[in-house]
Design a protein around this motif. Structure first.
Motif, PDB file in Angstrom:
ATOM      1  N   VAL A 167       0.840  -1.201   0.000  1.00 56.51           N
ATOM      2  CA  VAL A 167       0.000   0.000   0.000  1.00 56.51           C
ATOM      3  C   VAL A 167       0.877   1.253   0.000  1.00 56.51           C
ATOM      4  O   VAL A 167       0.613   2.211  -0.736  1.00 56.51           O
ATOM      5  CB  VAL A 167      -0.967  -0.015   1.206  1.00 56.51           C
ATOM      6  CG1 VAL A 167      -1.654   1.324   1.382  1.00 56.51           C
ATOM      7  CG2 VAL A 167      -1.994  -1.127   1.041  1.00 56.51           C
ATOM      8  N   GLY A 168       1.933   1.241   0.811  1.00 59.92           N
ATOM      9  CA  GLY A 168       2.848   2.394   0.839  1.00 59.92           C
ATOM     10  C   GLY A 168       3.521   2.607  -0.499  1.00 59.92           C
ATOM     11  O   GLY A 168       3.655   3.746  -0.974  1.00 59.92           O
TER      12      GLY A 168
ATOM     13  N   LYS B 123       2.372   1.740  -3.397  1.00 63.91           N
ATOM     14  CA  LYS B 123       1.362   2.199  -4.355  1.00 63.91           C
ATOM     15  C   LYS B 123       1.131   3.702  -4.190  1.00 63.91           C
ATOM     16  O   LYS B 123       1.006   4.433  -5.176  1.00 63.91           O
ATOM     17  CB  LYS B 123       0.072   1.418  -4.150  1.00 63.91           C
ATOM     18  CG  LYS B 123      -0.910   1.580  -5.259  1.00 63.91           C
ATOM     19  CD  LYS B 123      -2.064   0.616  -5.123  1.00 63.91           C
ATOM     20  CE  LYS B 123      -3.007   0.744  -6.304  1.00 63.91           C
ATOM     21  NZ  LYS B 123      -4.079  -0.209  -6.262  1.00 63.91           N
ATOM     22  N   GLU B 124       1.066   4.178  -2.945  1.00 59.07           N
ATOM     23  CA  GLU B 124       0.887   5.607  -2.690  1.00 59.07           C
ATOM     24  C   GLU B 124       2.105   6.393  -3.194  1.00 59.07           C
ATOM     25  O   GLU B 124       1.951   7.449  -3.799  1.00 59.07           O
ATOM     26  CB  GLU B 124       0.664   5.869  -1.202  1.00 59.07           C
ATOM     27  CG  GLU B 124      -0.686   5.403  -0.696  1.00 59.07           C
ATOM     28  CD  GLU B 124      -0.829   5.556   0.807  1.00 59.07           C
ATOM     29  OE1 GLU B 124       0.099   6.064   1.465  1.00 59.07           O
ATOM     30  OE2 GLU B 124      -1.885   5.151   1.332  1.00 59.07           O
ATOM     31  N   GLU B 125       3.308   5.882  -2.934  1.00 57.93           N
ATOM     32  CA  GLU B 125       4.520   6.541  -3.405  1.00 57.93           C
ATOM     33  C   GLU B 125       4.543   6.594  -4.930  1.00 57.93           C
ATOM     34  O   GLU B 125       4.958   7.580  -5.508  1.00 57.93           O
ATOM     35  CB  GLU B 125       5.774   5.811  -2.886  1.00 57.93           C
ATOM     36  CG  GLU B 125       6.068   6.060  -1.439  1.00 57.93           C
ATOM     37  CD  GLU B 125       6.465   7.504  -1.169  1.00 57.93           C
ATOM     38  OE1 GLU B 125       7.228   8.087  -1.969  1.00 57.93           O
ATOM     39  OE2 GLU B 125       6.005   8.050  -0.157  1.00 57.93           O
ATOM     40  N   HIS B 126       4.083   5.534  -5.552  1.00 57.90           N
ATOM     41  CA  HIS B 126       4.033   5.503  -7.015  1.00 57.90           C
ATOM     42  C   HIS B 126       3.115   6.613  -7.536  1.00 57.90           C
ATOM     43  O   HIS B 126       3.464   7.321  -8.478  1.00 57.90           O
ATOM     44  CB  HIS B 126       3.542   4.134  -7.504  1.00 57.90           C
ATOM     45  CG  HIS B 126       3.329   4.064  -8.978  1.00 57.90           C
ATOM     46  ND1 HIS B 126       4.363   4.044  -9.877  1.00 57.90           N
ATOM     47  CD2 HIS B 126       2.183   4.035  -9.715  1.00 57.90           C
ATOM     48  CE1 HIS B 126       3.872   4.003 -11.104  1.00 57.90           C
ATOM     49  NE2 HIS B 126       2.558   3.991 -11.036  1.00 57.90           N
ATOM     50  N   GLY B 127       1.974   6.771  -6.888  1.00 61.95           N
ATOM     51  CA  GLY B 127       1.047   7.832  -7.285  1.00 61.95           C
ATOM     52  C   GLY B 127       1.671   9.212  -7.132  1.00 61.95           C
ATOM     53  O   GLY B 127       1.531  10.071  -8.014  1.00 61.95           O
ATOM     54  N   LEU B 128       2.386   9.425  -6.029  1.00 60.89           N
ATOM     55  CA  LEU B 128       3.041  10.715  -5.819  1.00 60.89           C
ATOM     56  C   LEU B 128       4.129  10.950  -6.856  1.00 60.89           C
ATOM     57  O   LEU B 128       4.280  12.067  -7.376  1.00 60.89           O
ATOM     58  CB  LEU B 128       3.644  10.775  -4.409  1.00 60.89           C
ATOM     59  CG  LEU B 128       2.647  10.830  -3.253  1.00 60.89           C
ATOM     60  CD1 LEU B 128       3.372  10.739  -1.915  1.00 60.89           C
ATOM     61  CD2 LEU B 128       1.813  12.093  -3.323  1.00 60.89           C
ATOM     62  N   GLU B 129       4.885   9.920  -7.181  1.00 55.88           N
ATOM     63  CA  GLU B 129       5.948  10.058  -8.175  1.00 55.88           C
ATOM     64  C   GLU B 129       5.366  10.330  -9.560  1.00 55.88           C
ATOM     65  O   GLU B 129       5.927  11.102 -10.330  1.00 55.88           O
ATOM     66  CB  GLU B 129       6.836   8.811  -8.205  1.00 55.88           C
ATOM     67  CG  GLU B 129       7.698   8.635  -6.964  1.00 55.88           C
ATOM     68  CD  GLU B 129       8.597   9.827  -6.700  1.00 55.88           C
ATOM     69  OE1 GLU B 129       9.177  10.395  -7.656  1.00 55.88           O
ATOM     70  OE2 GLU B 129       8.730  10.216  -5.527  1.00 55.88           O
TER      71      GLU B 129
ATOM     72  N   GLN C  82       2.608  11.978 -10.112  1.00 55.59           N
ATOM     73  CA  GLN C  82       2.201  13.386 -10.068  1.00 55.59           C
ATOM     74  C   GLN C  82       3.414  14.303 -10.236  1.00 55.59           C
ATOM     75  O   GLN C  82       3.356  15.293 -10.968  1.00 55.59           O
ATOM     76  CB  GLN C  82       1.499  13.701  -8.754  1.00 55.59           C
ATOM     77  CG  GLN C  82       0.116  13.117  -8.635  1.00 55.59           C
ATOM     78  CD  GLN C  82      -0.505  13.367  -7.271  1.00 55.59           C
ATOM     79  OE1 GLN C  82       0.166  13.833  -6.352  1.00 55.59           O
ATOM     80  NE2 GLN C  82      -1.782  13.047  -7.144  1.00 55.59           N
TER      81      GLN C  82
END
Length: 129
Positions: free
Chosen positions: A45-46, A48-54, A56
């Motif tokens: 989950v972490g 996946k969230e980091e991937h989304g931020l990267e 962006q």
């Protein structure tokens, strides 16, 4: 009569008692597996969230790069325009100096009462102006 003795079957042997150590070991193994599963889920989950931020950040960087490239093209166009204008002004300046320099020389010769320099300076000024 025959003697028949009834034989009583012997009870089956008692099951071997489970080793307490094996139960503890299996319990620890279950706890470790559950902990590893939870840790894997948390890390997934972490990530996946980091991937989304990267993603962006990458999008924003791409937009900034596109804007910078547009500004660079505009600046290059302006630079070309200014360079052309400078060349035109330098040509005009050279043309104007053909007249201005002999006129200045004639004024200086007249002010200094230098008749020898005044005649040629006036001739050059009249030829170029």
């Amino acid at each position: 009569m025959t003697d028949h003795t009834l034989s009583i079957p012997s009870p089956p042997p008692p099951p071997r008692p489970r080793s307490r150590a094996a139960v503890v070991l299996l319990g620890l193994l279950v706890v470790v597996l559950v902990g590893a599963s939870v840790l894997t889920i948390v890390l997934f989950v972490g990530a996946k969230e980091e991937h989304g931020l990267e993603v962006q950040r990458l999008d924003q960087t791409s937009r900034s790069l596109t804007a910078a490239e547009a500004r660079l093209e505009e600046t290059e166009s302006t630079n070309d325009t200014v360079t052309g204008r400078i060349a035109t002004l330098e040509a005009q300046n050279a043309e104007l100096h053909k007249c201005a320099d002999p006129a200045r020389d004639s004024i200086i010769a007249a002010r200094d009462d230098d008749d020898a320099a005044l005649g040629p300076a006036v001739d050059r000024a009249s030829d170029n102006c």
